[in-house]
Motif scaffolding. Structure first.
Motif, PDB file in Angstrom:
ATOM      1  N   VAL A  72       0.841  -1.205   0.000  1.00 45.58           N
ATOM      2  CA  VAL A  72       0.000   0.000   0.000  1.00 45.58           C
ATOM      3  C   VAL A  72       0.870   1.247   0.000  1.00 45.58           C
ATOM      4  O   VAL A  72       0.533   2.262  -0.638  1.00 45.58           O
ATOM      5  N   ARG A  73       2.007   1.175   0.670  1.00 48.86           N
ATOM      6  CA  ARG A  73       2.928   2.320   0.714  1.00 48.86           C
ATOM      7  C   ARG A  73       3.871   2.342  -0.481  1.00 48.86           C
ATOM      8  O   ARG A  73       4.141   3.405  -1.030  1.00 48.86           O
ATOM      9  N   SER A  74       4.348   1.168  -0.872  1.00 52.77           N
ATOM     10  CA  SER A  74       5.368   1.123  -1.930  1.00 52.77           C
ATOM     11  C   SER A  74       4.793   1.122  -3.341  1.00 52.77           C
ATOM     12  O   SER A  74       5.431   1.617  -4.275  1.00 52.77           O
ATOM     13  N   ARG A  75       3.595   0.554  -3.539  1.00 54.47           N
ATOM     14  CA  ARG A  75       3.027   0.428  -4.883  1.00 54.47           C
ATOM     15  C   ARG A  75       1.538   0.801  -4.930  1.00 54.47           C
ATOM     16  O   ARG A  75       0.721   0.048  -5.458  1.00 54.47           O
ATOM     17  N   PRO A  76       1.153   1.949  -4.405  1.00 57.43           N
ATOM     18  CA  PRO A  76      -0.280   2.288  -4.383  1.00 57.43           C
ATOM     19  C   PRO A  76      -0.884   2.419  -5.772  1.00 57.43           C
ATOM     20  O   PRO A  76      -2.017   1.999  -6.012  1.00 57.43           O
ATOM     21  N   ALA A  77      -0.138   2.997  -6.723  1.00 50.81           N
ATOM     22  CA  ALA A  77      -0.670   3.180  -8.078  1.00 50.81           C
ATOM     23  C   ALA A  77      -0.891   1.832  -8.759  1.00 50.81           C
ATOM     24  O   ALA A  77      -1.891   1.636  -9.464  1.00 50.81           O
ATOM     25  N   PRO A 189       7.195  -6.589  -6.692  1.00 46.55           N
ATOM     26  CA  PRO A 189       6.006  -6.754  -5.849  1.00 46.55           C
ATOM     27  C   PRO A 189       5.469  -8.170  -5.954  1.00 46.55           C
ATOM     28  O   PRO A 189       5.393  -8.727  -7.049  1.00 46.55           O
ATOM     29  N   ASP A 190       5.120  -8.742  -4.812  1.00 47.06           N
ATOM     30  CA  ASP A 190       4.611 -10.109  -4.804  1.00 47.06           C
ATOM     31  C   ASP A 190       3.297 -10.167  -5.584  1.00 47.06           C
ATOM     32  O   ASP A 190       2.368  -9.407  -5.292  1.00 47.06           O
ATOM     33  N   PRO A 191       3.191 -11.055  -6.585  1.00 52.21           N
ATOM     34  CA  PRO A 191       1.958 -11.104  -7.386  1.00 52.21           C
ATOM     35  C   PRO A 191       0.726 -11.440  -6.570  1.00 52.21           C
ATOM     36  O   PRO A 191      -0.362 -10.961  -6.873  1.00 52.21           O
TER      37      PRO A 191
END
Length: 336
Positions: A72-77, A189-191
């Motif tokens: 949520v913090r690292s890959r919100p987009a 990111p973990d799928p």
């Protein structure tokens, strides 16, 4: 022994496993319609079935959102895009389109996505694509036209066609976003986390669209007719949630990570063939000669595309053969 032989062997194994995952995803996605149709005929609105599918899958994957909360913090987009495009967008646009144009036409337009993926690779990522890969897409789309028998109910409702094209564009988002970060190694990111949050976002969006509080929930407690056989509605829903959504997305995203968006996109065309065959076997919807021929053409197109494209993106073109790559590796290789 040259180093490039070992690397080539590992690449082939990874490619084969990726193709296996892509096929498993196509089978899982393709089975959704066979399970959904009896529920719709039993009294559920198509949009209700879509909401149950996505919300149920989001609930199953909910524990993974806690485990991967760092996304949520690292890959919100990425999470928001996957939920809006790959989950909610594809479903909403497709069901909106079939309310205005025939299902066959909508399905054909939606599965223009592999061609659009190649366009993305060529003009956005600025990577060349080969004629063989493009030929595979053309064959797959042409074969798909036969599978869905597009000529049996052609309509030129402009809004309906635009909605179907919207579904195709969202499906491009599914393939492209599934590949995001795949070249980042351990930092990728973990799928499973991406899928879990994507389903959660999709469920929230579809809740607003479908308004499930008005659904006839009693249908789920009864049975649905599947070609003369009474099947528990809850069993069909379980299939849609667990197989046609959770397993379908997990294997699909992992296949894109191992292959490439353009290869996985063409293999995904097999979903229409699988759906047609399953409808023949389980629902008694018999195949015509053009559908059988079209299915064979889709298979040929998928094979040509996957055999002419590297498993993962590289600086080399989306290639039409392995000779150049092997010569390059051989020139760089050292003896061991």
């Amino acid at each position: 022994m040259p180093v490039h032989t070992s690397e080539s062997s590992q690449g082939n194994r990874g490619r084969s496993f990726g193709l296996g995952l892509a096929l498993a995803s196509a089978v899982a996605f393709g089975g959704s319609g066979v399970a959904a149709k009896p529920l719709i005929e039993a009294g559920l609105d198509p949009l209700d079935v879509v909401w149950l599918r996505v919300a149920g899958a989001a609930l199953v994957m909910l524990p993974l959102t806690v485990r991967h909360r760092g996304l949520v913090r690292s890959r919100p987009a990425l999470l928001a895009g996957f939920g809006l495009l790959a989950v909610a967008g594809v479903q909403a646009f497709y069901f909106a389109s079939i309310s205005r144009i025939p299902v066959g036409v909508a399905l054909l337009v939606e599965y223009l996505a592999p061609a659009l993926v190649l366009g993305w690779v060529r003009f956005v990522q600025r990577r060349p694509v080969t004629r063989a890969a493009a030929l595979g897409v053309v064959l797959a789309v042409g074969g798909l036209a036969c599978v869905v028998e597009v000529w049996s109910g052609l309509s030129f409702d402009v809004l309906g066609l635009l909605l179907a094209l919207g579904a195709a564009c969202c499906q491009v988002g599914y393939f492209v976003l599934s590949d995001q970060g795949s070249d980042a190694g351990d930092q990728a990111p973990d799928p499973l986390g991406v899928i879990a949050y994507g389903l959660l976002v999709g469920a929230l969006v579809l809740t607003v669209v479908a308004r499930p509080w008005g659904m006839d929930w009693s249908v789920l407690g009864g049975t649905a007719d599947m070609d003369g056989t009474a099947v528990a509605a809850s069993l069909l829903l379980g299939w849609i949630v667990l197989i046609a959504t959770v397993i379908a997305y997990v294997t699909g995203v992992k296949s894109v990570r191992r292959l490439s968006p353009q290869v996985a996109g063409v293999v995904a065309c097999l979903e229409a063939v699988i759906a047609t065959v399953l409808a023949w076997v389980l629902l008694g919807e018999h195949l015509s000669a053009p559908q059988i021929i079209g299915g064979a053409v889709v298979l040929c197109g998928a094979f040509i595309a996957q055999s002419s494209t590297p498993a993962k993106a590289s600086q080399t073109p989306v290639a039409g053969g392995s000779g150049d790559a092997e010569r390059e590796l051989s020139a760089r290789g050292t003896a061991v």
